[in-house]
Design a protein around this motif. Structure first.
Motif, short mmCIF file in Angstrom:
data_model
loop_
_atom_site.label_atom_id
_atom_site.label_comp_id
_atom_site.label_asym_id
_atom_site.label_seq_id
_atom_site.Cartn_x
_atom_site.Cartn_y
_atom_site.Cartn_z
N ALA A 4 36.78 81.48 44.44
CA ALA A 4 35.84 81.58 45.56
C ALA A 4 35.15 80.24 45.77
N LEU A 5 34.44 80.15 46.87
CA LEU A 5 33.65 78.96 47.18
C LEU A 5 32.17 79.33 47.19
N ASP A 6 31.38 78.54 46.49
CA ASP A 6 29.92 78.66 46.55
C ASP A 6 29.45 77.67 47.60
N MET A 7 29.53 78.09 48.88
CA MET A 7 29.14 77.19 49.96
C MET A 7 27.63 77.00 49.93
N THR A 8 27.20 75.76 50.12
CA THR A 8 25.81 75.39 49.84
C THR A 8 25.25 74.52 50.96
N PHE A 21 21.37 78.10 33.56
CA PHE A 21 20.42 78.78 34.45
C PHE A 21 21.21 79.45 35.56
N PHE A 22 20.57 80.44 36.15
CA PHE A 22 21.28 81.32 37.07
C PHE A 22 20.52 81.46 38.38
N PHE A 23 21.28 81.71 39.44
CA PHE A 23 20.69 82.15 40.70
C PHE A 23 21.61 83.23 41.24
N TYR A 79 25.95 86.97 40.43
CA TYR A 79 25.23 85.97 39.65
C TYR A 79 26.01 84.65 39.72
N CYS A 80 25.26 83.56 39.83
CA CYS A 80 25.89 82.25 39.89
C CYS A 80 25.29 81.38 38.79
N VAL A 81 26.12 80.56 38.18
CA VAL A 81 25.68 79.66 37.12
C VAL A 81 25.56 78.26 37.71
N GLY A 82 24.48 77.59 37.37
CA GLY A 82 24.27 76.23 37.87
C GLY A 82 24.80 75.20 36.88
N ARG A 83 25.35 74.12 37.41
CA ARG A 83 25.73 72.94 36.61
C ARG A 83 26.47 73.29 35.33
N ILE A 130 30.31 87.17 38.59
CA ILE A 130 29.70 85.93 38.10
C ILE A 130 30.51 84.77 38.66
N MET A 131 29.82 83.90 39.40
CA MET A 131 30.45 82.64 39.85
C MET A 131 30.11 81.60 38.79
N THR A 132 31.15 80.99 38.23
CA THR A 132 30.99 80.31 36.94
C THR A 132 30.73 78.81 37.03
#
Ligand code: MN
Length: 235
Positions: free
Chosen positions: A115-119, A58-60, A35-39, A203-205
């Protein structure tokens, strides 16, 4: 149809279990969902053009097999011309449940990682504009390069401390965990009202301000105070 035990025999070879290394151990942490959290840092919300005061979290999701470990080479993905770095604190759960109270949520945490949330920002931007899902921007192969998990039994539950990312030795992202709008225990509580959380969930925070593009050959070095550092080279 009955819910049969998931033990096979299988008609094709089962996919490998995604996992993260555990620092100081030969054992690995098996990953169920990401799970990843936005902004989640106000300054990053502002740089992306949003008002951080007006938004619930919000989550993705990324896919467990998007994790990249055991190498320092991060392969530049296809179909983008605007690949961005987002350095994040990762929370790993050793137990889950539904409707977990925030006060009890940290009891579910096994440990933490960097970690890195590469986008693929161009694809994400297009998806936002068209009201489409974010997977093409966020959930591609190797999109979650990660360091090892560090058990909470060793470091506790970091609530403050620097989070940063350098590109080729130059500081690009800098923040502090205490700037997270939604704290670790709040994110677990809120997520557990939406999903049944399970042992093995990550969870990526969220990421602090300063996200930006990377190119092949760039060296990304990120860290979270009290958790560790990671280094990846874009190839
Ligand atoms: Mn992110």
């Amino acid at each position: 149809m009955s819910n049969q035990p998931n033990t096979g025999p299988f008609v094709i070879e089962p996919p490998a279990q995604a996992s993260l290394p555990v620092q100081g151990s030969a054992m690995r942490f098996p990953v169920h969902r990401i799970y990843c959290v936005g902004r989640n840092y106000a300054a990053h919300a502002v740089e992306m053009g949003y008002d951080p005061d007006k938004e619930p979290p919000f989550f993705f999701q990324k896919n467990p097999d998007n994790l990249l470990t055991g190498t320092e080479d991060f392969p530049y993905p296809p179909a983008t011309r605007d690949l961005h770095h987002e350095v994040e604190l990762v929370v790993a759960l050793s137990k889950g449940g539904r409707d977990i109270a925030a006060e009890a949520a940290l009891d579910c945490v096994y440990g933490y990682a960097v970690a890195l949330d590469m986008t693929r920002r161009d694809l994400q931007g297009e998806a936002k504009k068209l009201g489409r899902p974010w997977e093409v921007g966020k959930a591609f192969e190797h999109s979650a390069p990660s360091g090892p998990l560090v058990p909470a039994s060793e470091i506790g539950h970091p609530a403050r401390g620097a989070i940063w990312l350098d590109v080729n030795g130059e500081r690009r992202q800098a923040g502090d965990l205490e700037q997270m709008i939604w704290k670790t225990q709040e994110m677990i509580a809120i997520l557990s009202g939406l999903f049944e959380l399970r042992a093995g969930d990550l969870i990526m925070t969220g990421t602090p301000a300063g996200v930006g593009p990377v190119e092949r050959g760039d060296v990304l070095r990120g860290g979270v105070e009290g958790v560790g550092e990671i280094t990846f080279r874009v190839v």
